[in-house]
Design a protein around this motif. Sequence first.
Motif, PDB file in Angstrom:
ATOM      1  N   GLU A 194       0.736  -1.189  -0.105  1.00 13.67           N
ATOM      2  CA  GLU A 194      -0.052   0.082   0.147  1.00 13.67           C
ATOM      3  C   GLU A 194       0.746   1.308   0.112  1.00 13.67           C
ATOM      4  O   GLU A 194       0.636   2.286  -0.694  1.00 13.67           O
ATOM      5  CB  GLU A 194      -0.907   0.102   1.199  1.00 13.67           C
ATOM      6  CG  GLU A 194      -2.080  -1.024   0.875  1.00 13.67           C
ATOM      7  CD  GLU A 194      -3.191  -0.679   2.285  1.00 13.67           C
ATOM      8  OE1 GLU A 194      -3.115   0.107   2.997  1.00 13.67           O
ATOM      9  OE2 GLU A 194      -4.001  -1.497   2.163  1.00 13.67           O
ATOM     10  N   TYR A 195       1.732   1.171   0.733  1.00 14.84           N
ATOM     11  CA  TYR A 195       2.450   2.516   1.112  1.00 14.84           C
ATOM     12  C   TYR A 195       3.499   2.907  -0.291  1.00 14.84           C
ATOM     13  O   TYR A 195       3.525   4.032  -0.820  1.00 14.84           O
ATOM     14  CB  TYR A 195       3.871   2.343   2.025  1.00 14.84           C
ATOM     15  CG  TYR A 195       4.546   3.732   2.132  1.00 14.84           C
ATOM     16  CD1 TYR A 195       3.755   4.567   3.080  1.00 14.84           C
ATOM     17  CD2 TYR A 195       5.579   3.795   1.816  1.00 14.84           C
ATOM     18  CE1 TYR A 195       4.498   5.981   3.246  1.00 14.84           C
ATOM     19  CE2 TYR A 195       6.514   5.032   2.155  1.00 14.84           C
ATOM     20  CZ  TYR A 195       5.888   6.024   2.894  1.00 14.84           C
ATOM     21  OH  TYR A 195       6.658   7.019   2.898  1.00 14.84           O
ATOM     22  N   PHE A 196       3.513   1.854  -1.083  1.00 20.94           N
ATOM     23  CA  PHE A 196       4.365   2.150  -2.579  1.00 20.94           C
ATOM     24  C   PHE A 196       3.176   2.024  -3.781  1.00 20.94           C
ATOM     25  O   PHE A 196       3.710   2.331  -4.985  1.00 20.94           O
ATOM     26  CB  PHE A 196       5.360   1.191  -2.604  1.00 20.94           C
ATOM     27  CG  PHE A 196       6.183   1.190  -1.468  1.00 20.94           C
ATOM     28  CD1 PHE A 196       7.022   1.951  -1.236  1.00 20.94           C
ATOM     29  CD2 PHE A 196       6.591  -0.049  -0.881  1.00 20.94           C
ATOM     30  CE1 PHE A 196       7.997   2.099  -0.011  1.00 20.94           C
ATOM     31  CE2 PHE A 196       7.282  -0.490   0.260  1.00 20.94           C
ATOM     32  CZ  PHE A 196       7.967   0.725   0.702  1.00 20.94           C
ATOM     33  N   GLU A 362      14.723   2.258  -0.476  1.00 19.97           N
ATOM     34  CA  GLU A 362      15.116   2.682  -1.667  1.00 19.97           C
ATOM     35  C   GLU A 362      13.891   2.583  -2.845  1.00 19.97           C
ATOM     36  O   GLU A 362      13.906   3.264  -3.451  1.00 19.97           O
ATOM     37  CB  GLU A 362      16.529   2.283  -1.999  1.00 19.97           C
ATOM     38  CG  GLU A 362      17.504   2.748  -1.428  1.00 19.97           C
ATOM     39  CD  GLU A 362      17.991   2.013  -0.203  1.00 19.97           C
ATOM     40  OE1 GLU A 362      18.829   2.491   0.456  1.00 19.97           O
ATOM     41  OE2 GLU A 362      17.365   0.930   0.141  1.00 19.97           O
ATOM     42  N   PHE A 363      13.144   1.511  -2.608  1.00 16.84           N
ATOM     43  CA  PHE A 363      12.054   1.624  -3.507  1.00 16.84           C
ATOM     44  C   PHE A 363      10.787   2.105  -2.724  1.00 16.84           C
ATOM     45  O   PHE A 363      10.006   1.622  -1.875  1.00 16.84           O
ATOM     46  CB  PHE A 363      11.683  -0.164  -3.686  1.00 16.84           C
ATOM     47  CG  PHE A 363      10.531  -0.203  -4.751  1.00 16.84           C
ATOM     48  CD1 PHE A 363      10.260   0.208  -5.775  1.00 16.84           C
ATOM     49  CD2 PHE A 363       9.338  -0.966  -4.318  1.00 16.84           C
ATOM     50  CE1 PHE A 363       9.469   0.196  -6.953  1.00 16.84           C
ATOM     51  CE2 PHE A 363       8.174  -0.978  -4.981  1.00 16.84           C
ATOM     52  CZ  PHE A 363       8.278  -0.616  -6.262  1.00 16.84           C
ATOM     53  N   ASN A 364      10.788   3.578  -2.877  1.00 17.71           N
ATOM     54  CA  ASN A 364      10.136   4.340  -2.059  1.00 17.71           C
ATOM     55  C   ASN A 364       8.849   4.918  -2.979  1.00 17.71           C
ATOM     56  O   ASN A 364       9.326   5.080  -4.144  1.00 17.71           O
ATOM     57  CB  ASN A 364      10.667   5.204  -1.176  1.00 17.71           C
ATOM     58  CG  ASN A 364       9.957   5.593   0.180  1.00 17.71           C
ATOM     59  OD1 ASN A 364       8.871   5.731  -0.005  1.00 17.71           O
ATOM     60  ND2 ASN A 364      10.720   5.918   0.942  1.00 17.71           N
ATOM     61  N   ASN A 365       7.879   5.493  -2.614  1.00 16.81           N
ATOM     62  CA  ASN A 365       7.363   6.350  -3.470  1.00 16.81           C
ATOM     63  C   ASN A 365       7.812   7.745  -3.653  1.00 16.81           C
ATOM     64  O   ASN A 365       8.632   8.098  -2.901  1.00 16.81           O
ATOM     65  CB  ASN A 365       5.823   6.670  -2.892  1.00 16.81           C
ATOM     66  CG  ASN A 365       5.669   7.290  -1.423  1.00 16.81           C
ATOM     67  OD1 ASN A 365       6.287   8.391  -1.254  1.00 16.81           O
ATOM     68  ND2 ASN A 365       5.044   6.605  -0.707  1.00 16.81           N
ATOM     69  N   THR A 366       7.696   8.154  -4.660  1.00 17.53           N
ATOM     70  CA  THR A 366       8.690   9.565  -4.982  1.00 17.53           C
ATOM     71  C   THR A 366       8.706  10.686  -3.950  1.00 17.53           C
ATOM     72  O   THR A 366       9.719  11.017  -3.746  1.00 17.53           O
ATOM     73  CB  THR A 366       7.917  10.167  -6.207  1.00 17.53           C
ATOM     74  OG1 THR A 366       7.747   9.211  -7.303  1.00 17.53           O
ATOM     75  CG2 THR A 366       8.708  11.397  -6.716  1.00 17.53           C
TER      76      THR A 366
END
Length: 561
Positions: A194-196, A362-366
């Motif tokens: 969900e967060y991403f 590092e695989f995060n939303n912008t």
Amino acid sequence: MGTIERRTFLKGALVAGAGAVTALGASACAPQSSQTMAATGEGDADQVNAAGRWSWETPPASVEDFVETLDADIVVVGAGFAGVCAAQSAAEEGASVVVLEKTPQPNGRGLDIGNIGSSWYDEHPELAALIDAADAERIHYEFAHSNVNRLLFRHWAQHSGEAFDHLADYMSSVHGIGASLSATAQTERYDAREYFRELPTCLQFGQGWFDETGAWQMQGVVDKVAQWAQELGATFLFETPVEQLVVDDDGAVTGVIAQGKDGYIRVNARVGVILACGDISGSEEMLEAWCPLGARVGLSVYTPEGVNTGDGIKMGLWAGADVQRGPAAPMIHPMGPGGPLFQSGDLGFLCVNRNGERYTCEFNNTPGMANSRLNQPGGISYTIFDGGFREKALKIRPDNVNVMGMPIVDDTTQATIDEAVAAGDGLCLKADTVEELAELIGADPDTLVATIDRWNALVAQGADDDMMMDGDRLTSLDQPPFYASFNPQANLVVIYGLNCDSHSRVCDKDDRPIGGLYAIGNMQGNFFAVDYPLICPGISHGRCMTFGYTLPKAMLKGELI
């Protein structure tokens, strides 16, 4: 070269098309006369006045003399995407419309227009099946920690398809431009945690970020909608900044006063005034008051540069309105002067702060990537990669396409990296050993060595126990030379608006609607708070279009949206 200073790279604004803090108390003031005014904030030279108050706490002088008086059914303040959509919609209903804009032209930036349920998705059922409006509303609400009015989101979700179809029909039939999925849509995020997660709600007219003239794609859309509105009879007054709202004895807004080339102009509004004057990113004073994280960025990519100085908020406050209930929502993205292959959301390369410590997934939303950097010492961070960057990038992203729709790596990438290193400006640093790289970024060598050793151990086990990044995005750091690429961040917009109810009516500090006053676009408070979630990419432009389309129709019928 030693560690860089953040401000070295973050002065001014780029010439390009865009924390959880409690809103401070810029209290609304009761009307002082039948013509209560709102300050415009042209620049912030005064900042806080000698009494220690914010500039908007002091009312401007009353204006009584006008060189011209105009009458309209609806007055729109601002000719961005929200404003031109409102003008077009009202004019299409046969209303008389006057749009006032302080710059010489309509303004657009970016490319995505978010919607749910348009006809385009009937032709792409595989993408439509991925979009659950109710679930998106829940995630959007949770991102704001319940600091928003979720009924505003619901109105967008329920009516954005209709509004987009209306726009798409015009763009296709008149200009021969069809809609397409935006380049920013990333398939690996459609079903991410969900967060991403990012749903494929983002459509655009044209291909890529810029059109054939070099302008943002949305500039072309805004120009065309403004032309459409004018053909339907709407009047646009450019270089005519609105400086005051006119308030009658009952506290209702009945018009505006603007500065024309030859003096003040009064425009009376029979039905109402729609504020569509944009965000607060051009006002250092408002950022200091309402968005310290946005103030810390130091760089804006908003165009026109510095034009959005919170005019509408100041005018609203002096008309008796209040600001939104929740904190500001800065839309901070990894943009600006950075090194090659800096972590912008395409990859999963290790990120460290200036101390050499890993600090985020590092695989995060912008926005998450940018916000996390700003909370590091000095707001400084680097992407670390090694000589095997090409193979490792392609392992993570076999499609080799970044969010700009361009190749992530190609035959020129090594030359680009070499040139950046040779420039010696600190944006890209190179060393034969990790210890030497640590010296270049100003970190303790033992700390960076330990960080990379831990990273490589996580890669070997195929699971990120520390930051929970997906294991298939992990790639080792073991092939010299080693690089540190500076990670930039910039404000696209800083969203903070007036207190609006579920019907887009502007309200006072007691949440009572002010007669005749409405706000849309980034002026519409209570839609975003705390952060700009990307669960529905393009929703910022999407709500401009949707409320711009639905609100004037309801106003003219004496109804509520």
